[in-house]
Design a protein around this motif. Structure first.
Motif, PDB file in Angstrom:
ATOM      1  N   CYS A 138      -6.285   9.358  -0.143  1.00  0.00           N
ATOM      2  CA  CYS A 138      -6.659   8.019   0.314  1.00  0.00           C
ATOM      3  C   CYS A 138      -5.426   7.147   0.501  1.00  0.00           C
ATOM      4  CB  CYS A 138      -7.598   7.336  -0.700  1.00  0.00           C
ATOM      5  SG  CYS A 138      -9.049   8.295  -1.118  1.00  0.00           S
ATOM      6  N   ILE A 139      -5.633   6.050   1.218  1.00  0.00           N
ATOM      7  CA  ILE A 139      -4.661   4.952   1.242  1.00  0.00           C
ATOM      8  C   ILE A 139      -5.021   4.037   0.080  1.00  0.00           C
ATOM      9  CG2 ILE A 139      -3.808   2.968   2.550  1.00  0.00           C
ATOM     10  CD1 ILE A 139      -4.471   4.559   5.099  1.00  0.00           C
ATOM     11  N   ALA A 140      -4.032   3.644  -0.718  1.00  0.00           N
ATOM     12  CA  ALA A 140      -4.296   2.871  -1.935  1.00  0.00           C
ATOM     13  C   ALA A 140      -3.549   1.545  -1.888  1.00  0.00           C
ATOM     14  CB  ALA A 140      -3.883   3.659  -3.170  1.00  0.00           C
ATOM     15  N   THR A 141      -4.185   0.514  -2.504  1.00  0.00           N
ATOM     16  CA  THR A 141      -3.547  -0.791  -2.686  1.00  0.00           C
ATOM     17  C   THR A 141      -3.706  -1.194  -4.144  1.00  0.00           C
ATOM     18  OG1 THR A 141      -5.521  -2.115  -2.244  1.00  0.00           O
ATOM     19  CG2 THR A 141      -4.215  -1.423  -0.332  1.00  0.00           C
ATOM     20  N   HIS A 142      -3.071  -2.315  -4.500  1.00  0.00           N
ATOM     21  CA  HIS A 142      -3.250  -2.855  -5.840  1.00  0.00           C
ATOM     22  C   HIS A 142      -4.717  -3.240  -6.037  1.00  0.00           C
ATOM     23  CE1 HIS A 142      -2.938  -5.863  -9.113  1.00  0.00           C
ATOM     24  NE2 HIS A 142      -2.027  -5.021  -9.564  1.00  0.00           N
ATOM     25  N   VAL A 143      -5.191  -3.141  -7.300  1.00  0.00           N
ATOM     26  CA  VAL A 143      -6.613  -3.352  -7.588  1.00  0.00           C
ATOM     27  C   VAL A 143      -7.102  -4.731  -7.162  1.00  0.00           C
ATOM     28  CG1 VAL A 143      -6.242  -4.256  -9.921  1.00  0.00           C
ATOM     29  CG2 VAL A 143      -8.367  -3.040  -9.388  1.00  0.00           C
ATOM     30  N   SER A 144      -6.193  -5.706  -7.031  1.00  0.00           N
ATOM     31  CA  SER A 144      -6.601  -7.056  -6.634  1.00  0.00           C
ATOM     32  C   SER A 144      -6.712  -7.225  -5.122  1.00  0.00           C
ATOM     33  CB  SER A 144      -5.595  -8.080  -7.190  1.00  0.00           C
ATOM     34  OG  SER A 144      -4.316  -7.884  -6.607  1.00  0.00           O
ATOM     35  N   ASN A 145      -6.274  -6.217  -4.343  1.00  0.00           N
ATOM     36  CA  ASN A 145      -6.160  -6.375  -2.890  1.00  0.00           C
ATOM     37  C   ASN A 145      -7.329  -5.707  -2.176  1.00  0.00           C
ATOM     38  OD1 ASN A 145      -5.032  -7.295  -0.556  1.00  0.00           O
ATOM     39  ND2 ASN A 145      -3.101  -6.190  -0.781  1.00  0.00           N
ATOM     40  N   THR A 146      -8.568  -6.064  -2.567  1.00  0.00           N
ATOM     41  CA  THR A 146      -9.748  -5.423  -1.979  1.00  0.00           C
ATOM     42  C   THR A 146      -9.933  -5.805  -0.514  1.00  0.00           C
ATOM     43  OG1 THR A 146     -11.078  -7.253  -2.825  1.00  0.00           O
ATOM     44  CG2 THR A 146     -10.925  -5.274  -4.202  1.00  0.00           C
ATOM     45  N   ASP A 147      -9.499  -6.998  -0.110  1.00  0.00           N
ATOM     46  CA  ASP A 147      -9.669  -7.408   1.293  1.00  0.00           C
ATOM     47  C   ASP A 147      -8.864  -6.497   2.215  1.00  0.00           C
ATOM     48  OD1 ASP A 147      -9.750 -10.970   0.553  1.00  0.00           O
ATOM     49  OD2 ASP A 147     -11.295  -9.432   0.534  1.00  0.00           O
ATOM     50  N   LEU A 148      -7.638  -6.105   1.787  1.00  0.00           N
ATOM     51  CA  LEU A 148      -6.819  -5.230   2.624  1.00  0.00           C
ATOM     52  C   LEU A 148      -7.466  -3.852   2.756  1.00  0.00           C
ATOM     53  CD1 LEU A 148      -4.308  -4.603   4.252  1.00  0.00           C
ATOM     54  CD2 LEU A 148      -3.072  -4.177   2.108  1.00  0.00           C
ATOM     55  N   ILE A 149      -8.034  -3.332   1.658  1.00  0.00           N
ATOM     56  CA  ILE A 149      -8.688  -2.021   1.718  1.00  0.00           C
ATOM     57  C   ILE A 149      -9.874  -2.044   2.674  1.00  0.00           C
ATOM     58  CG2 ILE A 149     -10.252  -0.573   0.354  1.00  0.00           C
ATOM     59  CD1 ILE A 149      -7.414   0.320   0.226  1.00  0.00           C
ATOM     60  N   GLU A 150     -10.600  -3.150   2.715  1.00  0.00           N
ATOM     61  CA  GLU A 150     -11.732  -3.235   3.645  1.00  0.00           C
ATOM     62  C   GLU A 150     -11.244  -3.137   5.090  1.00  0.00           C
ATOM     63  OE1 GLU A 150     -14.590  -6.052   0.833  1.00  0.00           O
ATOM     64  OE2 GLU A 150     -13.877  -6.776   2.763  1.00  0.00           O
ATOM     65  N   LYS A 151     -10.103  -3.761   5.393  1.00  0.00           N
ATOM     66  CA  LYS A 151      -9.551  -3.654   6.745  1.00  0.00           C
ATOM     67  C   LYS A 151      -9.071  -2.225   7.028  1.00  0.00           C
ATOM     68  CE  LYS A 151      -6.778  -7.282   6.298  1.00  0.00           C
ATOM     69  NZ  LYS A 151      -5.808  -8.322   6.652  1.00  0.00           N
ATOM     70  N   SER A 204      -9.080   3.554  -0.305  1.00  0.00           N
ATOM     71  CA  SER A 204      -9.824   3.552   0.950  1.00  0.00           C
ATOM     72  C   SER A 204     -10.763   4.752   0.982  1.00  0.00           C
ATOM     73  CB  SER A 204      -8.840   3.632   2.127  1.00  0.00           C
ATOM     74  OG  SER A 204      -8.270   4.933   2.187  1.00  0.00           O
ATOM     75  N   VAL A 205     -11.567   4.823   2.064  1.00  0.00           N
ATOM     76  CA  VAL A 205     -12.302   6.058   2.285  1.00  0.00           C
ATOM     77  C   VAL A 205     -11.276   7.163   2.523  1.00  0.00           C
ATOM     78  CG1 VAL A 205     -14.303   4.863   3.207  1.00  0.00           C
ATOM     79  CG2 VAL A 205     -12.496   5.571   4.758  1.00  0.00           C
ATOM     80  N   MET A 240       0.815  -1.209   0.000  1.00  0.00           N
ATOM     81  CA  MET A 240       0.000   0.000   0.000  1.00  0.00           C
ATOM     82  C   MET A 240       0.851   1.262   0.000  1.00  0.00           C
ATOM     83  SD  MET A 240      -1.471  -0.372   3.873  1.00  0.00           S
ATOM     84  CE  MET A 240      -0.665  -1.543   4.959  1.00  0.00           C
ATOM     85  N   SER A 241       0.145   2.394  -0.310  1.00  0.00           N
ATOM     86  CA  SER A 241       0.721   3.725  -0.252  1.00  0.00           C
ATOM     87  C   SER A 241      -0.348   4.650   0.302  1.00  0.00           C
ATOM     88  CB  SER A 241       1.150   4.182  -1.653  1.00  0.00           C
ATOM     89  OG  SER A 241       1.481   5.556  -1.641  1.00  0.00           O
ATOM     90  N   GLY A 242       0.048   5.706   1.027  1.00  0.00           N
ATOM     91  CA  GLY A 242      -0.947   6.493   1.732  1.00  0.00           C
ATOM     92  C   GLY A 242      -1.117   7.911   1.280  1.00  0.00           C
ATOM     93  N   THR A 243      -0.505   8.333   0.191  1.00  0.00           N
ATOM     94  CA  THR A 243      -0.654   9.725  -0.235  1.00  0.00           C
ATOM     95  C   THR A 243      -1.131   9.782  -1.672  1.00  0.00           C
ATOM     96  OG1 THR A 243       1.667   9.781  -0.891  1.00  0.00           O
ATOM     97  CG2 THR A 243       1.144  10.553   1.325  1.00  0.00           C
ATOM     98  N   MET A 244      -2.135   8.982  -2.007  1.00  0.00           N
ATOM     99  CA  MET A 244      -2.600   8.929  -3.381  1.00  0.00           C
ATOM    100  C   MET A 244      -3.975   9.579  -3.483  1.00  0.00           C
ATOM    101  SD  MET A 244      -2.795   5.754  -6.030  1.00  0.00           S
ATOM    102  CE  MET A 244      -1.037   5.556  -5.886  1.00  0.00           C
ATOM    103  N   ALA A 245      -4.103  10.493  -4.432  1.00  0.00           N
ATOM    104  CA  ALA A 245      -5.371  11.171  -4.649  1.00  0.00           C
ATOM    105  C   ALA A 245      -6.280  10.279  -5.481  1.00  0.00           C
ATOM    106  CB  ALA A 245      -5.139  12.497  -5.359  1.00  0.00           C
TER     107      ALA A 245
END
Length: 703
Positions: free
Chosen positions: A239-252, A136-137, A119-124
């Motif tokens: 937002c905090i961003a992850t790879h498009v396949s990592n939806t479970d991590l974004i939910e957490k 993420s939200v 993940m990365s945390g400074t993505m618009a």
């Protein structure tokens, strides 16, 4: 993906929740009044509880080393900033650790796109990035402003056309202006610090940068000759961003954001990183109000009430957005279920397998074709399907599909002494890193058996033709009409070959009243249209346009209601130009979980050529019947004149008589040989009588 979208002027901005309270303290508002004002402020955000989801011990998080105060490399070389503290607080609440390290933004974005990091945390958030990342939200909302020198007259982006603009490398506005080919002289600085330093020297007309970063860096560098102007040029969510396949991590991550908002950790982190800029901003505002405006305390109370009202509006707006998103997801799930139901109940079988040839899904129709259930096939190699391929191997066919995107081949299957024939259309697609093969399997048993039966009949006809041709060689001069019959048979053979061409298969959906819902291109072509849309625009209702009689549509509707399906229904129909065609229709009724009829779907095949071939075959067989009848009377028709010639020859001289009798003997020998050929042809006559109901009548000429 670059960062940031901004905040100020809206209740979600990090400054809005702090400025009024600090301002009250500067004005020395009595504590009792402060308590009353806080009591009037409702709880705007609901507490969200969720069950903790087990997660890996450590996640890899790369921070932008040049994005203060959100992310930057501190004097010790470690990652620091608002976003770094947020993700660590989330990890503490959810029970996982985050390995944070600073990197240039030019390395962070590709690493996340390649799924090298978690993940990365400074993505618009930007819709053009959702094909590579999942967001993420928002953890904060930011406003991008035009920053100009104090003596500048620029107040909007439109005024910068043809002007000099300086941007930071990797900022989202670099992407936007370059993609839009904005007509300006654009310079890209190495980072935001260099952007502001160069702007402060007066060499550029404007810089575009979000306000928190600008305030932080201007305070550090002592820059005082720049100011934001006009309305925000963009408002974006960080937002905090992850790879498009990592939806479970974004939910957490979303769950953790809710938790730290509820327990006050988010507010504590915000105060830690944004208080210096906020104090400076508030003190300047206080001095202006104190010395120039002298707003009474009552006006301040009104301001606070307006702030509370704006927070309420924000909550209502956010709730509406969430409800809209939920409705969209529900609609998408319904559409997906409907599509899955249609795929499962197609007449054709469908299989999906990966690059290693491992099946991961099949539809119900395919499982029925090979007499098993889908659960017994998933997870197994495609080579275990009990198919015997006519050519090549599965590996060769997969390579061909991978190179060309498509391959077609035939296969057979033997079960309990029965041979079943299939045609498989194999396609290849790539979805990101996932490589998928899809095979559409059609049962061609009925068609193949029909073709083999026609071929067998053709062989018998060819055999009969060879017999007639042999006789024709010997009696060519006397039986020229037999030669013409042979040529007629060859012409008929050429017409029969059209029966072996691939049938054009149309696929359609109609409602229960017969109105067209969906059709494919083959269906439209059958009725003389170039495209499905053209046909649907011309034919709103099927029965009034394509059926030669309304009784046929009535018969089809009655069969569908009684049996739920029809198979091989042959119908004479009309094309768009008025010409008549023959079709073979397969159709079934699709029902919901309660048995209610939803719509009809099926396939249609143009069998006009087959109908015409059958008609021409009948004509050819009747011609053979006439040829056999003529052949049966030929012998006596020749022998009778020979008898007369022999009698007349007796009155000639002995040498002439002998010469005539010798010629008569040769002709009689040929006729005897023809009699033998006639006996050998009895098997052909018996076959025609048995299988084609043809009677060979022997006609005797009058003697």
């Amino acid at each position: 993906m670059k960062k940031i979208k901004n905040t100020h002027n809206k209740p979600t901005d990090i400054y809005q929740g702090i400025l009024p309270l600090r301002f009250l303290q500067l004005l020395q508002v009595p504590p009792l009044l402060l308590v009353i004002l806080l009591f009037l402020s409702p709880v705007l955000f609901p507490l969200v509880f969720s069950e903790e989801i087990p997660s890996p011990l450590v996640y890899e998080y790369w921070a932008d080393e040049n994005y203060p105060p959100f992310e930057f490399k501190d004097s010790s070389g470690n990652a620091a900033g608002f976003s770094v503290d947020i993700i660590r607080a989330i990890g503490d609440e959810l029970g996982f650790r985050v390995n944070v390290s600073p990197h240039p933004w030019a390395e962070v974005k590709p690493a996340l796109a390649n799924n090298t990091i978690d993940m990365s945390g400074t993505m618009a958030y930007d819709v053009n990035r959702t094909d590579r990342f999942v967001f993420s939200v928002p953890i904060v909302t930011l406003n991008w402003y035009l920053y100009v020198t104090h003596n500048s007259t620029v107040t909007s982006l439109e005024q910068l056309r043809g002007k000099r603009i300086i941007l930071a490398k990797g900022d989202i506005w670099e992407e936007k202006l370059q993609s839009e080919n904005f007509p300006a002289d654009i310079t890209i600085a190495a980072d935001y610090r260099e952007q502001l330093l160069q702007m402060s020297t007066g060499g550029y007309d404007a810089a575009i940068i979000n306000k928190p970063v600008a305030l932080y860096l201007m305070h550090q560098e002592g820059i005082s000759n720049l100011k934001p102007v006009g309305e925000p040029v963009e408002r974006l969510k960080l937002c905090i961003a992850t790879h498009v396949s990592n939806t479970d991590l974004i939910e957490k991550i979303n769950e953790g954001i809710v938790i730290i908002n509820r327990n006050g950790m988010y507010a504590e982190i915000s105060d830690r990183w944004f208080s210096p800029q906020e104090r400076q901003f508030e003190e300047e505002l206080f001095q202006k109000i104190l010395f120039y405006v002298l707003i009474p305390i009552s006006s301040l109370i009104i301001l606070i009430l307006l702030w509370i009202w704006s927070l309420r509006r924000m909550v209502v707006s956010k709730t509406a957005d969430l409800q809209s998103e939920l409705s969209a997801r529900i609609a998408a799930e319904k559409a997906q279920r409907k599509m899955r139901y249609s795929i499962e109940h197609l007449n054709e079988g469908i299989i999906w397998f990966d690059e290693q040839g491992i099946l991961f899904d099949v539809n119900i129709a395919f499982a029925k074709l090979i007499q098993t259930v889908p659960q017994h096939l998933t997870g197994k190699p495609v080579t275990e399907i009990p198919f015997k391929l006519d050519t090549d191997s599965w590996n060769n066919l997969m390579n061909q599909a991978k190179i060309t995107g498509f391959s077609q081949f035939d296969a057979t299957m033997h079960t309990a002494g029965t041979e079943t024939f299939f045609r498989i259309n194999l396609s290849y697609s790539e979805f990101g890193d996932e490589k998928v093969y899809c095979g559409i399997v059609t049962d061609r048993t009925v068609e193949e058996r029909s073709v083999r039966d026609v071929l067998y009949q053709k062989e018998l006809i060819v055999s009969a033709n060879e017999e007639l041709q042999s006789s024709e060689e010997e009696l060519r001069e006397n039986f020229n009409h037999l030669s013409q019959a042979q040529w007629d048979l060859k012409l008929s053979e050429k017409k029969y070959r059209t029966l072996f061409d691939d049938a054009i298969l149309g696929i359609f959906q109609t409602d229960m009243e017969g109105n067209l819902l969906e059709i494919n291109a083959a269906y439209a072509h059958i009725y003389g249209f170039d495209t499905p849309d053209e046909m649907k625009a011309a034919f709103k209702e099927i029965s009034a346009n394509i059926y030669t009689t309304l009784n046929e549509r009535t018969d089809i509707s009655r069969e569908l209601r009684l049996k739920g399906e029809i198979r091989g229904f042959e119908s004479e129909q009309k094309r768009w130009d008025g010409s008549v065609i023959w079709t073979s229709i397969n159709m079934n009724v699709i029902r919901d979980d309660y048995g209610n009829a939803l719509y009809c779907e099926g396939t249609i095949e143009d069998i006009t050529r087959r109908k015409r071939a059958e008609y021409e075959k009948d004509i050819a067989l009747r011609q053979i019947q006439r040829n056999f009848a003529e052949l049966s009377i030929l012998n006596d028709g020749i022998r009778n004149p020979l008898t007369v010639i022999a009698i007349l020859a007796e009155s000639l001289s002995k040498s002439s008589n002998n010469m005539v009798n010798e010629q008569i003997s040769q002709i009689d020998a040929l006729i005897n040989q023809l009699d033998k050929r006639w006996v050998e042809s009895e098997k052909i006559i018996k076959y025609l009588k048995k299988h084609h109901n043809i009677t060979i009548e022997e006609e005797k000429p009058d003697t």
